[in-house]
Design a protein around this motif. Structure first.
Motif, PDB file in Angstrom:
ATOM      1  N   PHE A  35       0.848  -1.177   0.000  1.00 23.17           N
ATOM      2  CA  PHE A  35       0.000   0.000   0.000  1.00 23.17           C
ATOM      3  C   PHE A  35       0.888   1.232   0.000  1.00 23.17           C
ATOM      4  CE2 PHE A  35      -2.487  -3.310   2.023  1.00 23.17           C
ATOM      5  CZ  PHE A  35      -3.696  -3.203   1.360  1.00 23.17           C
ATOM      6  N   ILE A  36       0.343   2.366  -0.389  1.00 20.83           N
ATOM      7  CA  ILE A  36       1.097   3.619  -0.408  1.00 20.83           C
ATOM      8  C   ILE A  36       0.578   4.492   0.721  1.00 20.83           C
ATOM      9  CG2 ILE A  36       1.672   5.670  -1.743  1.00 20.83           C
ATOM     10  CD1 ILE A  36       1.189   3.948  -4.265  1.00 20.83           C
ATOM     11  N   GLU A  37       1.479   4.952   1.554  1.00 22.85           N
ATOM     12  CA  GLU A  37       1.094   5.789   2.679  1.00 22.85           C
ATOM     13  C   GLU A  37       0.803   7.193   2.186  1.00 22.85           C
ATOM     14  OE1 GLU A  37       3.044   8.432   5.785  1.00 22.85           O
ATOM     15  OE2 GLU A  37       4.095   6.553   5.626  1.00 22.85           O
ATOM     16  N   LYS A  38      -0.356   7.712   2.552  1.00 23.24           N
ATOM     17  CA  LYS A  38      -0.789   9.019   2.069  1.00 23.24           C
ATOM     18  C   LYS A  38      -0.697  10.113   3.123  1.00 23.24           C
ATOM     19  CE  LYS A  38      -1.772   8.301  -2.144  1.00 23.24           C
ATOM     20  NZ  LYS A  38      -0.999   8.951  -3.173  1.00 23.24           N
ATOM     21  N   LYS A  52      -4.184  -0.603  -6.488  1.00 22.77           N
ATOM     22  CA  LYS A  52      -4.977  -1.334  -7.486  1.00 22.77           C
ATOM     23  C   LYS A  52      -6.319  -0.668  -7.753  1.00 22.77           C
ATOM     24  CE  LYS A  52      -2.856  -5.689  -6.264  1.00 22.77           C
ATOM     25  NZ  LYS A  52      -3.030  -6.986  -5.614  1.00 22.77           N
ATOM     26  N   ASN A  53      -6.956  -0.123  -6.688  1.00 16.28           N
ATOM     27  CA  ASN A  53      -8.285   0.459  -6.883  1.00 16.28           C
ATOM     28  C   ASN A  53      -8.420   1.842  -6.264  1.00 16.28           C
ATOM     29  OD1 ASN A  53      -8.297  -0.211  -4.200  1.00 16.28           O
ATOM     30  ND2 ASN A  53      -9.850  -1.798  -4.383  1.00 16.28           N
ATOM     31  N   ASP A  54      -7.356   2.438  -5.783  1.00 11.67           N
ATOM     32  CA  ASP A  54      -7.303   3.794  -5.233  1.00 11.67           C
ATOM     33  C   ASP A  54      -8.192   3.999  -4.001  1.00 11.67           C
ATOM     34  OD1 ASP A  54      -5.471   4.538  -7.162  1.00 11.67           O
ATOM     35  OD2 ASP A  54      -7.014   5.194  -8.559  1.00 11.67           O
ATOM     36  N   ASN A  55      -8.519   2.922  -3.277  1.00 11.60           N
ATOM     37  CA  ASN A  55      -9.249   3.062  -2.019  1.00 11.60           C
ATOM     38  C   ASN A  55      -8.298   3.522  -0.927  1.00 11.60           C
ATOM     39  OD1 ASN A  55     -11.623   2.230  -3.125  1.00 11.60           O
ATOM     40  ND2 ASN A  55     -11.478   0.123  -2.379  1.00 11.60           N
ATOM     41  N   VAL A  56      -8.747   4.470  -0.091  1.00 15.12           N
ATOM     42  CA  VAL A  56      -7.936   4.985   1.005  1.00 15.12           C
ATOM     43  C   VAL A  56      -8.568   4.531   2.317  1.00 15.12           C
ATOM     44  CG1 VAL A  56      -7.065   7.052   2.134  1.00 15.12           C
ATOM     45  CG2 VAL A  56      -7.198   6.967  -0.349  1.00 15.12           C
ATOM     46  N   SER A  57      -7.739   3.968   3.224  1.00 16.43           N
ATOM     47  CA  SER A  57      -8.204   3.486   4.519  1.00 16.43           C
ATOM     48  C   SER A  57      -7.352   4.075   5.619  1.00 16.43           C
ATOM     49  CB  SER A  57      -8.111   1.964   4.595  1.00 16.43           C
ATOM     50  OG  SER A  57      -8.831   1.370   3.562  1.00 16.43           O
TER      51      SER A  57
END
Length: 87
Positions: A35-38, A52-57
């Protein structure tokens, strides 16, 4: 897992998924990602994005660890008949 480490936004991380019980057993890895840390919140919370789907959690930082995929896995091999220069 993060223990007071400096974290850069945009860094790739792996997420520990304790709810994944599709195949109960010791051989299944519970680390998912990368995952990429935002965004980093105070007190150890992180926003991570699934590329893969640009969902942010938003997740707890104790469930993350750095992903070091920049290293190449190429192995240099030397044949037994090759000569070695002892210059």
């Amino acid at each position: 897992m993060w223990n007071c480490q400096k974290v850069d936004t945009g860094q790739k991380v792996l997420h520990y998924n304790s709810r994944l019980h599709l195949f109960p057993g010791k051989l299944r890895s519970r680390w998912s990602g990368p995952f990429i840390e935002k965004h980093v919140y105070p007190y150890g919370a992180f926003d991570i994005e699934n590329p893969k789907n640009d969902n942010v959690s938003k997740v707890n930082g104790h469930r993350l660890k750095a992903n070091f995929d920049n290293f190449s896995s190429e192995n240099e091999s030397i044949g037994l008949n090759d000569t070695v220069d002892k210059g």
